[in-house]
Motif scaffolding. Structure first.
Motif, PDB file in Angstrom:
ATOM      1  N   MET A 144     -31.044  -8.041 -66.660  1.00  7.63           N
ATOM      2  CA  MET A 144     -32.352  -8.148 -66.190  1.00  7.63           C
ATOM      3  C   MET A 144     -32.253  -7.922 -64.717  1.00  7.63           C
ATOM      4  O   MET A 144     -31.391  -8.864 -64.055  1.00  7.63           O
ATOM      5  N   LYS A 145     -32.979  -7.247 -63.809  1.00  8.73           N
ATOM      6  CA  LYS A 145     -33.126  -7.246 -62.274  1.00  8.73           C
ATOM      7  C   LYS A 145     -34.292  -8.210 -61.973  1.00  8.73           C
ATOM      8  O   LYS A 145     -35.316  -8.260 -62.425  1.00  8.73           O
ATOM      9  N   VAL A 146     -33.780  -9.102 -61.077  1.00  9.02           N
ATOM     10  CA  VAL A 146     -34.808 -10.207 -60.588  1.00  9.02           C
ATOM     11  C   VAL A 146     -34.947 -10.246 -59.240  1.00  9.02           C
ATOM     12  O   VAL A 146     -33.969 -10.022 -58.192  1.00  9.02           O
TER      13      VAL A 146
ATOM     14  N   ASP B 241     -28.986  -9.015 -62.405  1.00 14.35           N
ATOM     15  CA  ASP B 241     -28.945  -8.184 -61.264  1.00 14.35           C
ATOM     16  C   ASP B 241     -30.037  -8.734 -60.232  1.00 14.35           C
ATOM     17  O   ASP B 241     -31.046  -8.820 -60.752  1.00 14.35           O
ATOM     18  N   VAL B 242     -29.582  -9.104 -59.173  1.00 15.03           N
ATOM     19  CA  VAL B 242     -30.507 -10.019 -58.241  1.00 15.03           C
ATOM     20  C   VAL B 242     -30.791  -8.955 -56.822  1.00 15.03           C
ATOM     21  O   VAL B 242     -30.032  -8.315 -56.270  1.00 15.03           O
TER      22      VAL B 242
ATOM     23  N   CYS C 236     -37.967  -4.210 -60.217  1.00 10.63           N
ATOM     24  CA  CYS C 236     -37.426  -5.356 -61.232  1.00 10.63           C
ATOM     25  C   CYS C 236     -38.217  -5.709 -62.242  1.00 10.63           C
ATOM     26  O   CYS C 236     -39.470  -5.255 -62.733  1.00 10.63           O
ATOM     27  N   ASP C 237     -37.575  -6.505 -63.265  1.00  7.64           N
ATOM     28  CA  ASP C 237     -38.082  -6.928 -64.591  1.00  7.64           C
ATOM     29  C   ASP C 237     -38.517  -8.354 -64.203  1.00  7.64           C
ATOM     30  O   ASP C 237     -39.514  -8.651 -65.427  1.00  7.64           O
ATOM     31  N   ALA C 238     -38.227  -9.073 -63.514  1.00  6.00           N
ATOM     32  CA  ALA C 238     -38.825 -10.329 -63.087  1.00  6.00           C
ATOM     33  C   ALA C 238     -38.767 -10.722 -61.724  1.00  6.00           C
ATOM     34  O   ALA C 238     -38.224 -10.260 -60.745  1.00  6.00           O
TER      35      ALA C 238
ATOM     36  N   THR D 126     -49.848  -8.932 -62.238  1.00  4.67           N
ATOM     37  CA  THR D 126     -50.627  -7.813 -62.374  1.00  4.67           C
ATOM     38  C   THR D 126     -50.065  -6.913 -63.319  1.00  4.67           C
ATOM     39  O   THR D 126     -50.693  -6.531 -64.404  1.00  4.67           O
ATOM     40  N   VAL D 127     -48.731  -6.680 -63.099  1.00  3.85           N
ATOM     41  CA  VAL D 127     -47.920  -5.800 -63.827  1.00  3.85           C
ATOM     42  C   VAL D 127     -47.202  -6.122 -65.086  1.00  3.85           C
ATOM     43  O   VAL D 127     -46.612  -5.618 -65.700  1.00  3.85           O
ATOM     44  N   GLY D 128     -47.389  -7.662 -65.281  1.00  3.23           N
ATOM     45  CA  GLY D 128     -46.370  -8.102 -66.330  1.00  3.23           C
ATOM     46  C   GLY D 128     -45.149  -8.205 -66.388  1.00  3.23           C
ATOM     47  O   GLY D 128     -44.497  -8.460 -67.234  1.00  3.23           O
ATOM     48  N   LEU D 129     -44.615  -8.753 -65.077  1.00  2.00           N
ATOM     49  CA  LEU D 129     -43.235  -9.007 -64.906  1.00  2.00           C
ATOM     50  C   LEU D 129     -42.911 -10.259 -65.354  1.00  2.00           C
ATOM     51  O   LEU D 129     -43.762 -11.425 -65.298  1.00  2.00           O
ATOM     52  N   MET D 130     -41.777 -10.745 -65.732  1.00  5.98           N
ATOM     53  CA  MET D 130     -41.439 -11.872 -66.069  1.00  5.98           C
ATOM     54  C   MET D 130     -41.554 -12.820 -64.829  1.00  5.98           C
ATOM     55  O   MET D 130     -41.067 -12.620 -63.807  1.00  5.98           O
ATOM     56  N   ILE D 131     -42.017 -13.929 -64.558  1.00 10.07           N
ATOM     57  CA  ILE D 131     -41.840 -14.868 -63.761  1.00 10.07           C
ATOM     58  C   ILE D 131     -41.182 -16.162 -64.048  1.00 10.07           C
ATOM     59  O   ILE D 131     -41.599 -16.815 -65.119  1.00 10.07           O
TER      60      ILE D 131
END
Length: 90
Positions: free
Chosen positions: A1-3, A32-33, A58-60, A82-87
């Protein structure tokens, strides 16, 4: 996951340490940061534009404690919602 790491930079004397600590923590979890702390010398708009470009990949988003004080971090959070990324709240 890219954060992507989001937090208060302007008027925050310890932002470099906070972002580095968050980066190390997330990497220890296998993420992955993207740490948006950039070299100094650019204008505010450049930092916001570059940050959003990176966030789009990113995914989050990881919200560092104190993010509420940052208009840029609020914008990043709104984009993520808005785009539904994990927070993830730190």
């Amino acid at each position: 996951m890219k954060v992507y790491i989001a937090g208060s930079i302007t008027n925050n004397q310890s932002y470099k340490e906070q972002f580095k600590s968050a980066e190390e923590h997330l990497k220890s979890l296998g993420c992955d940061v993207i740490n948006p702390v950039k070299p100094e010398g650019k204008n505010y708009k450049w930092y916001i534009d570059e940050g959003l470009k990176q966030l789009m990949q990113c995914d989050a988003v990881y919200m560092i404690h104190g993010w509420e004080k940052s208009e840029g971090a609020k914008l990043e959070l709104q984009y993520a919602k808005t785009v539904g990324l994990m927070i993830i709240y730190g």
